[in-house]
Design a protein around this motif. Structure first.
Motif, short mmCIF file in Angstrom:
data_model
loop_
_atom_site.label_atom_id
_atom_site.label_comp_id
_atom_site.label_asym_id
_atom_site.label_seq_id
_atom_site.Cartn_x
_atom_site.Cartn_y
_atom_site.Cartn_z
N PRO A 1 -23.39 -61.42 34.74
CA PRO A 1 -24.37 -62.34 35.05
C PRO A 1 -23.79 -63.78 34.81
CG PRO A 1 -24.48 -61.82 32.57
CD PRO A 1 -23.17 -60.96 33.33
N ARG A 2 -24.53 -64.89 35.36
CA ARG A 2 -23.94 -66.35 35.44
C ARG A 2 -23.90 -66.68 33.95
NH1 ARG A 2 -24.41 -69.28 40.18
NH2 ARG A 2 -23.70 -71.08 39.13
N VAL A 3 -24.91 -66.59 33.06
CA VAL A 3 -24.98 -67.24 31.82
C VAL A 3 -25.48 -65.79 31.01
CG1 VAL A 3 -26.41 -68.30 29.97
CG2 VAL A 3 -25.81 -69.34 32.50
N LEU A 4 -24.77 -65.73 29.70
CA LEU A 4 -25.07 -64.76 28.88
C LEU A 4 -25.52 -65.16 27.52
CD1 LEU A 4 -24.67 -61.49 28.59
CD2 LEU A 4 -22.54 -61.88 27.78
N LEU A 5 -26.66 -64.74 27.14
CA LEU A 5 -27.26 -65.43 25.68
C LEU A 5 -27.04 -64.21 24.86
CD1 LEU A 5 -30.72 -66.72 26.94
CD2 LEU A 5 -28.58 -67.73 26.61
N VAL A 6 -26.28 -64.36 23.75
CA VAL A 6 -25.81 -63.15 22.93
C VAL A 6 -26.41 -63.58 21.42
CG1 VAL A 6 -24.02 -61.61 22.23
CG2 VAL A 6 -23.63 -63.00 24.12
N ASP A 7 -27.17 -62.37 20.82
CA ASP A 7 -27.73 -62.86 19.72
C ASP A 7 -26.95 -62.06 18.66
OD1 ASP A 7 -29.45 -63.50 17.57
OD2 ASP A 7 -31.56 -63.10 18.51
N GLU A 8 -26.51 -62.64 17.79
CA GLU A 8 -25.70 -62.12 16.49
C GLU A 8 -25.02 -60.76 17.03
OE1 GLU A 8 -25.78 -63.03 13.12
OE2 GLU A 8 -27.61 -64.52 13.00
N PRO A 9 -23.98 -60.87 17.67
CA PRO A 9 -23.42 -59.57 18.17
C PRO A 9 -22.48 -58.92 16.79
CG PRO A 9 -21.91 -61.55 19.01
CD PRO A 9 -23.36 -62.16 18.48
N SER A 10 -22.38 -59.71 15.69
CA SER A 10 -21.59 -59.38 14.44
C SER A 10 -22.47 -58.68 13.42
CB SER A 10 -20.82 -60.30 13.93
OG SER A 10 -21.57 -61.24 13.30
N LEU A 11 -23.94 -58.61 14.07
CA LEU A 11 -24.54 -58.22 12.87
C LEU A 11 -24.53 -56.81 12.59
CD1 LEU A 11 -27.38 -59.61 11.31
CD2 LEU A 11 -28.40 -57.98 13.07
N GLY A 12 -24.12 -56.38 11.29
CA GLY A 12 -24.27 -55.13 10.76
C GLY A 12 -22.86 -54.45 11.08
N LEU A 13 -21.83 -55.13 11.63
CA LEU A 13 -20.84 -54.40 11.99
C LEU A 13 -19.52 -54.56 11.13
CD1 LEU A 13 -20.34 -55.06 16.03
CD2 LEU A 13 -21.49 -53.17 14.84
N ALA A 14 -18.72 -53.59 11.02
CA ALA A 14 -17.42 -53.72 10.27
C ALA A 14 -16.35 -54.82 10.89
CB ALA A 14 -16.71 -52.44 10.29
N PRO A 15 -15.63 -55.54 10.00
CA PRO A 15 -14.75 -56.68 10.65
C PRO A 15 -13.74 -56.13 11.79
CG PRO A 15 -14.76 -56.53 8.06
CD PRO A 15 -15.37 -55.28 8.51
N ALA A 16 -13.56 -55.02 11.63
CA ALA A 16 -12.68 -54.66 12.93
C ALA A 16 -13.38 -54.56 14.31
CB ALA A 16 -12.04 -53.26 12.58
N LEU A 17 -14.50 -54.24 13.98
CA LEU A 17 -15.58 -54.16 15.28
C LEU A 17 -16.01 -55.37 15.56
CD1 LEU A 17 -17.56 -50.95 14.19
CD2 LEU A 17 -15.83 -51.14 16.12
N VAL A 18 -16.29 -56.25 14.60
CA VAL A 18 -16.66 -57.93 14.99
C VAL A 18 -15.54 -58.33 15.83
CG1 VAL A 18 -17.19 -59.94 13.81
CG2 VAL A 18 -18.06 -58.09 12.89
N GLU A 19 -14.39 -58.25 15.34
CA GLU A 19 -13.43 -58.72 16.19
C GLU A 19 -13.37 -58.06 17.60
OE1 GLU A 19 -9.05 -58.85 14.87
OE2 GLU A 19 -10.02 -59.61 13.06
N GLU A 20 -13.56 -56.90 17.52
CA GLU A 20 -13.52 -56.15 18.89
C GLU A 20 -14.59 -56.75 19.97
OE1 GLU A 20 -13.66 -51.97 19.42
OE2 GLU A 20 -13.39 -52.32 21.63
N ALA A 21 -15.96 -57.03 19.47
CA ALA A 21 -17.03 -57.53 20.07
C ALA A 21 -16.55 -59.08 20.42
CB ALA A 21 -18.23 -57.56 19.10
N PHE A 22 -16.02 -59.98 19.74
CA PHE A 22 -15.71 -61.30 20.26
C PHE A 22 -14.51 -61.25 21.29
CE2 PHE A 22 -17.92 -62.54 16.09
CZ PHE A 22 -18.57 -63.65 16.57
N ALA A 23 -13.72 -60.20 20.93
CA ALA A 23 -12.67 -60.18 22.02
C ALA A 23 -13.27 -59.98 23.53
CB ALA A 23 -11.51 -59.03 21.55
N VAL A 24 -14.25 -59.14 23.40
CA VAL A 24 -14.88 -58.95 24.76
C VAL A 24 -15.74 -60.21 25.29
CG1 VAL A 24 -16.96 -57.47 25.79
CG2 VAL A 24 -15.28 -56.41 24.08
N LEU A 25 -16.36 -60.82 24.39
CA LEU A 25 -16.88 -62.16 24.76
C LEU A 25 -15.89 -63.03 25.27
CD1 LEU A 25 -19.54 -62.86 22.12
CD2 LEU A 25 -19.80 -61.89 24.30
#
Lengths: 275, 237
Positions: free
Chosen positions: B157-181
């Motif tokens: 998309p042109r613009v991505l609105l992302v709501d709390e991607p880290s919610l309920g994730l283990a720290p390693a997964l939070v990092e992965e989600a942010f890496a994707v962003l």
């Protein structure tokens, strides 16, 4: 099985599918008895009072019901859950009352003069409608419907026009219920408002729930069983209704997803089709 | 100065008598990652939902690519490239992983074929390839978040609105989600990220807004916000 019972079974299969189609978008409709009544009266009046041919009258009845379905659906589908169910119930009450108070169609006395129907017409219709629903279940549209049923917010967020999809299926379901109502009216040669009480709407929903809501065959199985069973247990006399009710309760206790609970494989990712 | 891709002017959003967003003004420029941080209940999710028209606005204006969005349904905005990944991921649990991706593709078809788009997604998310025929509801939380991100990637998309991607994730997964962003950002997608995880969010973003009780109380370059730890702490409670 008598011809009479066979015809009612076929008509009830069509009615069950009319609820099934609407339920594909997550809307449980208790208004289909009303759409059936509309179809019965519109096609009955057109043939008996205006001399219009059988099939044109049926088509016009279905179209009229689709229009009324969309007009009532537009405000109704803004509500959710239990409120939506109540609104669809209200549509059934309203239509029955309206017919009772319309002299032109005989009010509470009912009206006659229809042309009859045949095994070929009823089951030809079942086959054609069934084929169309089967094609739908294999098309990409089925996934769109699944998404709307699953989560309307997510469906909207990924680009699906949820209001339009809901309304379209409500209109199609209303048209199909009206078509089945037309067959019913012609088969009976006579219709009256008390043929279309709330119980009828409830029963149509029950066909689908009991048969299984996840695939088109559940509606068929539910309609057949709930049409034939009351006749089959006629020998027990007075207790028939009670035993019938008990069977339904037992079934729903042990098979909550209906007799045929599976989700159509064909409706899934289309893996088989494009692998 | 060029027109921002998303320009929000004095936006008010209310749930009945409760005013959840009170006069927010913010902007998102092309290719920029912006974080909106704030405590639980600050109005972050409400703000995001209002931006994609999942909630009606009480007053104020939202312009996407220079055009007001007020008359567009959420589905139209999604098709025009303003894509919302809701809180809790919003995967369709009773559908297979592949079906989830297929719907996203069917609704907003890309120039390339579905197979090609899918291949690209699976290259980035090998876990999803392994689980392609599993029902999305049976995936772990982290995998579901990946699926939600993958659904955006199927047609960037042109613009991505992302709501709390880290919610309920283990720290390693939070990092992965942010890496994707971070990868989405590198591809030129503008991202508006709403997060309770203030530090991760601000480290990813170039600019940030701090939301408190529906109002923007701080804004500026991420580095500056992170440097002002005292204020940040004060507002985030």
């Amino acid at each position: 099985m008598s011809l009479d019972l066979a015809l009612f079974t076929g008509i009830n299969i069509l009615l069950a599918w009319s609820v099934y189609l609407i339920l594909l978008t997550g809307t449980l409709s208790f208004a289909n008895g009303a759409f059936m009544a509309l179809g019965a009266y519109v096609s009955g009046v057109l043939t008996a009072k205006f001399g219009i041919g059988y099939m044109p009258a049926m088509a016009m009845a279905a179209a009229a019901s689709a229009v009324i379905g969309v007009l009532t659906g537009y405000p109704a589908l803004r509500t959710r859950g239990i409120y939506l169910i109540l609104v669809t119930l209200a549509i059934t009450f309203f239509v029955q009352t309206a017919i009772e108070n319309t002299k032109f169609v005989g009010g509470v006395q009912g009206m006659g003069g229809m042309m009859g129907t045949s095994f070929e017409i009823v089951y030809g219709s079942v086959i054609v409608v069934g084929a169309l629903i089967w094609l739908l279940s294999r098309s990409p549209l089925q996934r769109v419907l699944d998404a709307v049923r699953e989560d309307e917010h997510v469906a909207g967020a990924i680009g699906i026009n949820v209001v339009y999809v809901r309304l379209a299926l409500f209109g199609i379901g209303a048209a199909l219920a009206a078509y089945a109502g037309g067959l019913y009216a012609h088969h009976m040669f006579f219709v009256a408002p008390d043929h279309f009480t709330i119980i009828v709407s409830v029963f149509i929903v029950l066909y689908v729930i009991m048969g299984g809501v996840n695939n088109m065959w559940g509606s068929v199985v539910g309609a057949v069983i709930l049409t034939v069973l009351p006749e089959a247990i006629r020998f027990i006399g007075e207790w028939r209704q009670g035993v019938f009710g008990l069977l339904i309760v037992i079934l729903l206790l042990f098979r909550r997803d209906g007799i045929l609970p599976f989700r159509s494989v064909t409706a899934r990712s289309g893996r088989k089709a494009d692998a | 100065m060029s027109e921002p891709v998303l320009a929000v002017e004095a936006l008010h959003v209310a749930y009945g008598p409760i005013k959840a967003v009170r006069g927010c003004t913010l902007r998102l420029d092309a290719g920029e990652t912006v974080a909106v941080v704030g405590a639980n209940g600050a109005g972050k999710t409400t703000l995001l939902r209002a931006l994609s028209n999942l909630l009606p606005h009480e007053s104020g204006s939202v312009r996407y690519l220079g055009a007001p969005t007020e008359r567009a349904g959420p589905h139209e905005l999604a098709r025009r490239g303003l894509f919302h990944i809701p809180e809790g991921r919003g995967t369709l649990g009773r559908l297979e992983v592949r079906e989830n991706l297929r719907i996203a593709y069917d609704v907003r078809p890309a120039d390339r074929s579905f197979e090609a788009a899918l291949e690209r997604v699976f290259e980035r998310f090998p876990r999803l390839r392994e689980r392609h025929d599993q029902l999305a509801g049976t995936l772990s939380g982290g995998e579901q978040q990946m699926l939600a991100l993958a659904r955006a990637l199927i047609n960037p998309p042109r613009v991505l609105l992302v709501d709390e991607p880290s919610l309920g994730l283990a720290p390693a997964l939070v990092e992965e989600a942010f890496a994707v962003l971070g990868e989405f950002h590198a591809e030129g997608i503008a991202i508006l990220l709403v997060e309770q995880n203030v530090y991760s969010a601000l480290r990813l973003a170039q600019r940030g807004y701090v939301l408190r009780q529906g109002e923007i109380v701080m804004e500026g370059p991420s580095a500056k916000l992170l440097a002002d730890a005292e204020m940040l702490k004060h507002y985030l409670g």
